[in-house]
Design a protein around this motif. Sequence first.
Motif, PDB file in Angstrom:
ATOM      1  N   GLU A  98       0.833  -1.202   0.000  1.00 55.30           N
ATOM      2  CA  GLU A  98       0.000   0.000   0.000  1.00 55.30           C
ATOM      3  C   GLU A  98       0.868   1.252   0.000  1.00 55.30           C
ATOM      4  O   GLU A  98       0.578   2.224  -0.696  1.00 55.30           O
ATOM      5  CB  GLU A  98      -0.907  -0.001   1.233  1.00 55.30           C
ATOM      6  N   TYR A  99       1.925   1.213   0.778  1.00 56.81           N
ATOM      7  CA  TYR A  99       2.834   2.352   0.898  1.00 56.81           C
ATOM      8  C   TYR A  99       3.498   2.676  -0.439  1.00 56.81           C
ATOM      9  O   TYR A  99       3.468   3.819  -0.910  1.00 56.81           O
ATOM     10  CB  TYR A  99       3.879   2.009   1.951  1.00 56.81           C
ATOM     11  N   VAL A 100       4.084   1.665  -1.071  1.00 60.85           N
ATOM     12  CA  VAL A 100       4.848   1.923  -2.290  1.00 60.85           C
ATOM     13  C   VAL A 100       3.947   2.233  -3.472  1.00 60.85           C
ATOM     14  O   VAL A 100       4.365   2.906  -4.417  1.00 60.85           O
ATOM     15  CB  VAL A 100       5.781   0.730  -2.600  1.00 60.85           C
ATOM     16  N   MET A 101       2.702   1.773  -3.424  1.00 58.63           N
ATOM     17  CA  MET A 101       1.763   2.071  -4.508  1.00 58.63           C
ATOM     18  C   MET A 101       0.978   3.356  -4.256  1.00 58.63           C
ATOM     19  O   MET A 101       0.171   3.770  -5.093  1.00 58.63           O
ATOM     20  CB  MET A 101       0.789   0.906  -4.688  1.00 58.63           C
ATOM     21  N   GLY A 102       1.213   3.973  -3.116  1.00 56.22           N
ATOM     22  CA  GLY A 102       0.511   5.202  -2.784  1.00 56.22           C
ATOM     23  C   GLY A 102       1.368   6.430  -3.034  1.00 56.22           C
ATOM     24  O   GLY A 102       2.167   6.477  -3.975  1.00 56.22           O
ATOM     25  N   ALA A 103       1.247   7.403  -2.141  1.00 55.03           N
ATOM     26  CA  ALA A 103       1.952   8.675  -2.317  1.00 55.03           C
ATOM     27  C   ALA A 103       3.465   8.512  -2.274  1.00 55.03           C
ATOM     28  O   ALA A 103       4.199   9.334  -2.829  1.00 55.03           O
ATOM     29  CB  ALA A 103       1.514   9.654  -1.233  1.00 55.03           C
ATOM     30  N   ALA A 104       3.944   7.430  -1.635  1.00 55.14           N
ATOM     31  CA  ALA A 104       5.386   7.219  -1.525  1.00 55.14           C
ATOM     32  C   ALA A 104       6.048   7.085  -2.888  1.00 55.14           C
ATOM     33  O   ALA A 104       7.239   7.366  -3.032  1.00 55.14           O
ATOM     34  CB  ALA A 104       5.670   5.969  -0.688  1.00 55.14           C
ATOM     35  N   MET A 105       5.282   6.657  -3.881  1.00 49.18           N
ATOM     36  CA  MET A 105       5.841   6.483  -5.210  1.00 49.18           C
ATOM     37  C   MET A 105       6.378   7.805  -5.770  1.00 49.18           C
ATOM     38  O   MET A 105       7.255   7.819  -6.629  1.00 49.18           O
ATOM     39  CB  MET A 105       4.778   5.910  -6.149  1.00 49.18           C
ATOM     40  N   MET A 106       5.866   8.924  -5.260  1.00 45.94           N
ATOM     41  CA  MET A 106       6.309  10.234  -5.745  1.00 45.94           C
ATOM     42  C   MET A 106       7.428  10.818  -4.892  1.00 45.94           C
ATOM     43  O   MET A 106       7.924  11.903  -5.190  1.00 45.94           O
ATOM     44  CB  MET A 106       5.112  11.199  -5.769  1.00 45.94           C
ATOM     45  N   GLU A 107       7.834  10.123  -3.825  1.00 51.52           N
ATOM     46  CA  GLU A 107       8.903  10.625  -2.972  1.00 51.52           C
ATOM     47  C   GLU A 107      10.255  10.274  -3.585  1.00 51.52           C
ATOM     48  O   GLU A 107      10.518   9.100  -3.867  1.00 51.52           O
ATOM     49  CB  GLU A 107       8.778  10.031  -1.569  1.00 51.52           C
ATOM     50  N   ARG A 110      -2.705   1.560 -11.094  1.00 50.90           N
ATOM     51  CA  ARG A 110      -1.701   1.136 -12.062  1.00 50.90           C
ATOM     52  C   ARG A 110      -0.803   2.296 -12.515  1.00 50.90           C
ATOM     53  O   ARG A 110       0.308   2.077 -12.986  1.00 50.90           O
ATOM     54  CB  ARG A 110      -2.381   0.468 -13.259  1.00 50.90           C
ATOM     55  N   LEU A 111      -1.293   3.541 -12.362  1.00 50.47           N
ATOM     56  CA  LEU A 111      -0.464   4.685 -12.714  1.00 50.47           C
ATOM     57  C   LEU A 111       0.782   4.741 -11.837  1.00 50.47           C
ATOM     58  O   LEU A 111       1.881   5.026 -12.323  1.00 50.47           O
ATOM     59  CB  LEU A 111      -1.260   5.986 -12.600  1.00 50.47           C
ATOM     60  N   SER A 112       0.629   4.469 -10.550  1.00 52.68           N
ATOM     61  CA  SER A 112       1.783   4.463  -9.654  1.00 52.68           C
ATOM     62  C   SER A 112       2.813   3.444 -10.120  1.00 52.68           C
ATOM     63  O   SER A 112       4.018   3.723 -10.146  1.00 52.68           O
ATOM     64  CB  SER A 112       1.343   4.135  -8.222  1.00 52.68           C
ATOM     65  N   LEU A 113       2.334   2.283 -10.502  1.00 47.62           N
ATOM     66  CA  LEU A 113       3.244   1.249 -10.982  1.00 47.62           C
ATOM     67  C   LEU A 113       3.918   1.680 -12.279  1.00 47.62           C
ATOM     68  O   LEU A 113       5.123   1.473 -12.469  1.00 47.62           O
ATOM     69  CB  LEU A 113       2.486  -0.066 -11.177  1.00 47.62           C
TER      70      LEU A 113
END
Length: 231
Positions: A35-44, A70-73
């Motif tokens: 959940e973390y890596v697919m959420g806002a963290a992907m933009m950090e 899927r956009l985060s991925l």
Amino acid sequence: MKEKIYTIPISEVFEPREGCPICRLRDMLEERYLEYVMGAAMMEPDVRQETNRLGFCERHFAAMQKRKNRLSLALMLESHLNELAESRLDARALAPKGGLFGRGGEGTSLTDTCFVCDQMERALGKMLSTVVTQYGKDGEFRTLFGEQEGLCYPHYEMLVRAAVKEAGKKEAEAFAQAAKGLTEKFLTPLREDVSHFCKMFDYRNSGAGADWGNSRDAIERAVRYLTGRGE
């Protein structure tokens, strides 16, 4: 994020008394990190740097593909593939030092690393230490620990190693004995069921109406006990 993950109450993990509690803890950590890596963290930037460096294993790539965001991925993959193209294709960087291509790098492989696995391993290690400490200090938790349905073998091994590392000799021996009792709760009937399954293929036992007992899923349960994972 680490601080939030480490606040999972150990007693909450052990409360259900169903299956292996450490499998349950691992699954909770895995879900939270996905959940973390697919959420806002992907933009950090710091997270993206680590995902570029470590990548993901096949299991966690598959888990991320099943999620809605899927956009985060795709954003992570864009950055990861660019990093790979720019710095991972030089054979000299992949070869061990002194190897075929001269000085070489460290010989590490991107296919052997995973951001989620790395984070889970660190978090689980800290929480296993907490289990050992809480067992030594909290009588109610010792009772709760002993009431568990069982421990799979990999997590029995991990707990014993944590006890040897974190506790004194006497405390580690007491904890290891308690953990052994829990893993034997799974192992003793499992051995009997696997043996019974094998015997059912003897022509003397394979007739119509033969009693399989609890052995029909013995193979699946044995694999789960030995690996800590189901299918």
